[in-house]
Scaffold this active site. Sequence first.
Site, short mmCIF file in Angstrom:
data_model
loop_
_atom_site.label_atom_id
_atom_site.label_comp_id
_atom_site.label_asym_id
_atom_site.label_seq_id
_atom_site.Cartn_x
_atom_site.Cartn_y
_atom_site.Cartn_z
N TYR A 124 21.65 12.25 -8.77
CA TYR A 124 22.11 13.44 -9.55
C TYR A 124 21.94 14.76 -9.37
CZ TYR A 124 17.49 13.95 -11.34
OH TYR A 124 15.95 14.14 -11.79
N CYS A 125 22.46 15.73 -9.84
CA CYS A 125 22.25 17.01 -9.88
C CYS A 125 22.55 17.73 -11.13
CB CYS A 125 23.20 17.92 -8.53
SG CYS A 125 24.87 17.47 -9.32
N LYS A 126 22.85 19.03 -11.06
CA LYS A 126 22.96 19.63 -12.32
C LYS A 126 24.20 19.16 -13.12
CE LYS A 126 22.82 24.05 -14.81
NZ LYS A 126 22.66 25.47 -14.44
N PHE A 155 22.28 16.27 -14.71
CA PHE A 155 21.00 16.45 -15.51
C PHE A 155 21.42 17.50 -16.76
CE2 PHE A 155 16.96 18.63 -16.19
CZ PHE A 155 16.23 17.28 -16.59
#
Length: 103
Positions: free
Chosen positions: A65-67, A94
């Site tokens: 995952y990232c933002k 996120f």
Amino acid sequence: MADLSQKDWTKQLEEDNNSVVLDVRTQEEVDLGIIPNALHIDIYRGQGFIDEVDRLDKTKNYYVYCKAGGRSAQACAVMNQLGFANTYNLVGGFSEWEGDVAS
């Protein structure tokens, strides 16, 4: 690589005893909170990211995952090229995460 909704990503992760959660955000983003027990490797490190990821156990299943879901999709693609068979991208990242957060 599979793009999974948070519901599917979380459900699959809970049932997976061969999993690693991978956070590919910047350190500044991680400082705002991280999914518990996630491994952090910043994708913006370029070759450093590739070198560090390439040392990981390729037999594990990676929940990435990232933002928002863009960088993590890129990370999954890179990991697949490096020989990782199972990578799962968190759609929405996120910023839409509703689960537990560690600091």
